[in-house]
Design a protein around this motif. Structure first.
Motif, mmCIF file in Angstrom:
data_model
loop_
_atom_site.group_PDB
_atom_site.id
_atom_site.type_symbol
_atom_site.label_atom_id
_atom_site.label_comp_id
_atom_site.label_asym_id
_atom_site.label_seq_id
_atom_site.Cartn_x
_atom_site.Cartn_y
_atom_site.Cartn_z
ATOM 1 N N GLY A 1 56.120 21.785 39.113
ATOM 2 C CA GLY A 1 54.968 21.626 38.988
ATOM 3 C C GLY A 1 53.751 21.213 37.695
ATOM 4 N N THR A 2 52.965 21.031 37.501
ATOM 5 C CA THR A 2 52.170 20.736 36.309
ATOM 6 C C THR A 2 50.860 21.529 35.999
ATOM 7 O OG1 THR A 2 51.234 18.809 36.887
ATOM 8 C CG2 THR A 2 53.163 18.389 35.747
ATOM 9 N N VAL A 3 50.537 21.908 35.131
ATOM 10 C CA VAL A 3 49.121 22.540 34.877
ATOM 11 C C VAL A 3 48.652 21.992 33.647
ATOM 12 C CG1 VAL A 3 48.088 24.789 34.116
ATOM 13 C CG2 VAL A 3 50.064 24.968 36.105
ATOM 14 N N ARG A 4 47.330 21.449 33.639
ATOM 15 C CA ARG A 4 46.735 20.677 32.417
ATOM 16 C C ARG A 4 45.332 21.841 32.365
ATOM 17 N NH1 ARG A 4 48.870 15.766 31.447
ATOM 18 N NH2 ARG A 4 47.116 15.100 30.236
ATOM 19 N N VAL A 5 45.198 21.827 31.254
ATOM 20 C CA VAL A 5 43.689 22.525 30.788
ATOM 21 C C VAL A 5 43.181 21.916 29.814
ATOM 22 C CG1 VAL A 5 42.773 24.522 29.709
ATOM 23 C CG2 VAL A 5 44.615 24.861 31.420
ATOM 24 N N GLY A 6 41.989 21.332 29.961
ATOM 25 C CA GLY A 6 41.069 20.360 29.200
ATOM 26 C C GLY A 6 41.900 19.161 28.767
ATOM 27 N N GLY A 7 42.723 18.591 29.788
ATOM 28 C CA GLY A 7 43.747 17.550 29.772
ATOM 29 C C GLY A 7 44.860 17.446 29.316
ATOM 30 N N ARG A 8 45.000 18.600 28.647
ATOM 31 C CA ARG A 8 46.406 18.921 27.671
ATOM 32 C C ARG A 8 47.437 19.713 28.822
ATOM 33 N NH1 ARG A 8 47.007 23.342 22.918
ATOM 34 N NH2 ARG A 8 49.091 22.719 22.570
ATOM 35 N N ASP A 9 48.573 19.057 28.721
ATOM 36 C CA ASP A 9 49.814 19.423 29.554
ATOM 37 C C ASP A 9 50.151 20.836 28.913
ATOM 38 O OD1 ASP A 9 51.952 20.130 31.066
ATOM 39 O OD2 ASP A 9 52.449 18.227 31.102
ATOM 40 N N MET A 10 50.294 21.933 29.742
ATOM 41 C CA MET A 10 50.502 23.384 29.259
ATOM 42 C C MET A 10 51.990 23.643 29.336
ATOM 43 S SD MET A 10 47.703 24.939 28.404
ATOM 44 C CE MET A 10 47.182 23.478 27.559
#
Length: 369
Positions: A59-68
């Protein structure tokens, strides 16, 4: 509006145990979202993944458009507040709040004067400026919670993560602190994620609640919508203190076996079902019915509405609302009529409860004690 947080198909396993099973969720900038569910539902694992304290298998997590992916916790710009505060006991309140600023890389570290100004600003914001020289052991639980929050805010986080933050507080302090926190969230325009198993807490604080069960988000909606329109039997039974009443549907009429409850109409196929009701959905009356009587075991009076009762059905206790002109007394017999609720079949069919016609009530089998 671009999401502040984008979670896509996140999965996490611990050996053979599946903690998260393809979780997806968008959180808007400035939104307050609660992750609500029973123990083991995956809510804390999801929060720790957002904080960078736990990895994910896919999966993926993005915070403020940034990939974490690959971004360590200290570089995520996320503030975290834990249930037990995790304050440094040997440091004063001032030093606890200043810690996150002083451990920044030298190139972005504020000056001593800037640190002092920022810490005192935050202590005023959380309304404890007079405590800066105290040690954590010298202040109350509610005050320690405010210190932990000020420390989390010191780094100007993109997102604030709260992991059961009120669990160590007594009931009265907990109410005061959470209401204050919601006001602070609104004033600062924070994006906040709260993990809790306390429904009242989630209902009062959150713009939306993601109800989690068995590693999945079962339903995510505004608090009123979850009460008004539960998507599954799990949500209907978990949210709002509902009681599940097993019944048998035949010809569009549901009957409750030996329980002293009048039959209701349900637009469901013949077979077994469960009706979920809350106190306002159940009317207690003095009228006799072919289903017999329940016994009132407790009465709770409310200046704003009719009395609430706890009725003993033999197999379970059911909360109900006294019908007009009915004055319930502990030990009195009462008849129960459903005026609302949701019904679900085992395979997921859903229907609203509708009152049964008098002829259908007469045909229902009598209740026997």
């Amino acid at each position: 509006m671009t999401a502040a947080v984008e979670i896509r198909d996140v999965a996490r396993n611990f050996g053979s145990a599946m903690a998260l099973r393809g979780v997806s969720l968008d959180i808007a900038p400035g939104e307050f979202v609660a992750l609500l569910g029973p123990s083991g539902s995956g809510k804390t694992t999801l929060l720790r993944i957002l904080a960078g304290l736990e990895g994910m298998d896919s999966g993926t997590v993005r915070v403020g458009g940034r990939d974490m992916i690959g971004v360590p916790a200290r570089e995520r710009g996320v503030g975290v507040v834990f249930q037990h505060y995790a304050l440094f006991r040997h440091m004063t309140v001032f030093e606890n709040v200043a810690f996150g600023l002083r451990v920044r890389p030298r190139t972005s570290r504020p000056t001593r004067t800037e640190v002092t100004e920022r810490v005192r600003e935050l202590l005023r914001l959380v309304q404890i400026p007079e405590l800066e020289r105290r040690l954590p052991g010298q202040i109350s639980g509610g005050q320690r919670q405010r210190v932990a929050l000020a420390r989390a805010l010191a780094i100007d986080p993109q997102m604030l993560l709260l992991d059961e933050p009120f669990g160590a507080l007594d009931a009265l302090v907990r109410k005061d602190v959470r209401r204050w926190l919601r006001g602070l969230h609104d004033r600062l325009g924070l994006t906040t994620v709260l993990v809790t198993h306390d429904q009242e807490e989630a209902m009062e604080l959150a713009d939306r609640i993601a109800v989690m069960g068995a590693g999945r988000i079962v339903q995510c909606d505004e608090p009123a919508a979850l009460l008004r329109d539960p998507a599954t039997a799990f949500v209907a039974g978990f949210i709002g203190g509902a009681t599940g009443l097993p019944c048998t549907v035949s010809g569009g009429v549901a009957r409750f076996g030996a329980m002293p409850i009048a039959p209701v109409r349900l637009a469901l196929p013949d077979g077994e079902a469960t009706v979920f009701v809350r106190a306002p959905d159940v009317l207690a009356t003095a009228d006799a019915g072919p289903q017999g009587f329940a016994t009132i075991r407790a009465v709770r009076h409310d200046v704003a509405g009719p009395p609430q009762v706890v009725a003993d059905l033999g197999s379970l206790m059911l909360e109900a609302t006294a019908a007009a002109a009915f004055a319930p007394v502990r030990g009195m017999a009462c008849h129960l009529v459903l005026a609302g609720g949701f019904a679900f079949t085992p395979d997921g069919h859903r229907a609203l409860v509708a009152a049964a016609a008098p002829a259908e009530v007469r045909r229902a089998p009598a209740y026997t004690d």
